[in-house]
Design an enzyme around this catalytic site. Structure first.
Site, PDB file in Angstrom:
ATOM      1  N   LYS A  58     -11.275 -49.951 -17.080  1.00 41.61           N
ATOM      2  CA  LYS A  58     -10.938 -51.109 -16.254  1.00 41.61           C
ATOM      3  C   LYS A  58     -11.093 -50.791 -14.771  1.00 41.61           C
ATOM      4  O   LYS A  58     -11.571 -51.633 -13.992  1.00 41.61           O
ATOM      5  CB  LYS A  58      -9.515 -51.568 -16.559  1.00 41.61           C
ATOM      6  CG  LYS A  58      -9.381 -52.205 -17.944  1.00 41.61           C
ATOM      7  CD  LYS A  58      -7.935 -52.367 -18.381  1.00 41.61           C
ATOM      8  CE  LYS A  58      -7.847 -52.903 -19.796  1.00 41.61           C
ATOM      9  NZ  LYS A  58      -6.488 -52.938 -20.344  1.00 41.61           N
ATOM     10  N   GLN A 102      -0.533 -51.252 -18.520  1.00 42.61           N
ATOM     11  CA  GLN A 102      -1.205 -50.889 -19.765  1.00 42.61           C
ATOM     12  C   GLN A 102      -0.163 -50.694 -20.863  1.00 42.61           C
ATOM     13  O   GLN A 102       0.830 -50.003 -20.678  1.00 42.61           O
ATOM     14  CB  GLN A 102      -2.011 -49.593 -19.577  1.00 42.61           C
ATOM     15  CG  GLN A 102      -2.777 -49.148 -20.807  1.00 42.61           C
ATOM     16  CD  GLN A 102      -3.849 -50.144 -21.223  1.00 42.61           C
ATOM     17  OE1 GLN A 102      -4.571 -50.672 -20.390  1.00 42.61           O
ATOM     18  NE2 GLN A 102      -3.954 -50.384 -22.516  1.00 42.61           N
ATOM     19  N   ASP A 125      -2.889 -60.384 -15.972  1.00 40.50           N
ATOM     20  CA  ASP A 125      -3.105 -60.069 -17.385  1.00 40.50           C
ATOM     21  C   ASP A 125      -2.452 -61.112 -18.296  1.00 40.50           C
ATOM     22  O   ASP A 125      -2.610 -61.066 -19.516  1.00 40.50           O
ATOM     23  CB  ASP A 125      -2.549 -58.674 -17.694  1.00 40.50           C
ATOM     24  CG  ASP A 125      -3.154 -58.056 -18.946  1.00 40.50           C
ATOM     25  OD1 ASP A 125      -4.271 -58.456 -19.336  1.00 40.50           O
ATOM     26  OD2 ASP A 125      -2.516 -57.165 -19.549  1.00 40.50           O
TER      27      ASP A 125
END
Length: 290
Positions: A58, A102, A125
């Site tokens: 990413k 994450q 996200d």
């Protein structure tokens, strides 16, 4: 476009590449106009090999898209309180426009509490309850990246969910549930199935579905013979051995469109994350294009 058996492959890699190029152009324009480069903060707890790889990927994509990457590594022993404090600090930092935590973060951490420490305006996200509410009610906000990427992929292939029967297999808070909400918002008739759905009921639901979204996290859980001829099959699963949640070869004999694993949904997830980071930066800088 490549053809597998009767199905046409949905090239997530190609669609994502074009989205990243568009995002890079927007990021460059924003930087030129404001002197501020869009910034995505990535937070990693522990050293899980898969998570380390995902974050590295990413961050590399950020660089290609003209987005600054600010990485925070925390030890595996980090407490919920420490993680929440880190995320609140990033939420308060005016130079950070988007935040990615994450996951998974470790069983000793209250992951939901950590997600809720992310300011909604930086939740690129799409993991907070605020973002889920926005998806559910059609309000401005950020979509969960994998469901958002799925919708972009459907649009790229001219698949209009309106009036179609959609079955979502899976009910996670950041994949299955929001995928169903986004399809419902586009006027599909949505049925949720999951690991507790009796096998006969699952098969019956899938056999009637015009659109199948597999997001249950079990290898080849969706049987090919259950796919309705001509259906659109989106496999958001990724299991050991590069295997999705759908029995791909058998499903491709019946589907009209199908995503490969890998190369289908995965690239769209990252591309959506980058696009939403630039969206967030534009909003925070008061510099949305005219």
């Amino acid at each position: 476009m490549s053809t597998t058996a009767n199905a046409r492959l949905m090239d997530g890699s190609g669609i994502a590449r074009r989205l990243v190029e568009e995002t890079a152009a927007r990021a460059a324009d924003l930087t030129r106009r404001t002197g501020k480069q869009p910034c995505l903060a990535t937070v990693l707890v522990g050293e899980d090999p898969a998570s380390v790889t995902y974050v590295r990927m990413k961050r590399a994509r950020c660089e290609k898209a003209g987005i600054r990457s600010h990485h925070v590594e925390l030890p595996a022993a980090t407490t919920t309180e420490e993680l929440v404090a880190t995320l609140r600090g990033l939420s308060d930092d005016p130079d950070v426009h988007g935040i990615l935590l994450q996951h998974p973060v470790g069983r000793h951490i209250d992951e939901r509490a950590a997600f809720e420490a992310i300011a909604p305006g930086k939740d690129v996200d799409g993991v907070t309850t605020s973002s889920f509410a926005a998806m559910s009610f059609g309000l401005p906000g950020f979509v969960s990246c994998t469901p958002g990427g799925i919708m972009r992929l459907l649009d790229a292939y001219g698949v209009d969910p309106a009036g179609k029967r959609a079955v979502v297999v899976g009910r996670s808070a950041i994949l299955g549930k929001p995928a169903g909400m986004l399809l419902l918002a586009r006027n599909a008739t949505v049925t949720y199935c999951h690991s507790y759905t009796p096998a006969a009921d699952l098969s019956a639901a899938v056999r009637e579905a015009d659109i199948v979204v597999a997001a249950v996290g079990r290898a080849r859980f969706i049987k090919g013979e259950d796919i309705k001829p001509g259906a659109v099959v989106v496999d958001a699963g990724y299991n050991e051995g590069n295997v999705g949640d759908v029995d791909f070869e058998a499903a491709a004999e019946r589907a009209g469109l199908i995503t490969p694993v890998p190369g289908g949904v995965g690239p769209m997830t990252i591309a959506t994350l980058l696009s939403q980071t630039v969206d967030a930066a534009e909003r925070q800088l008061g510099a949305a294009p005219a």
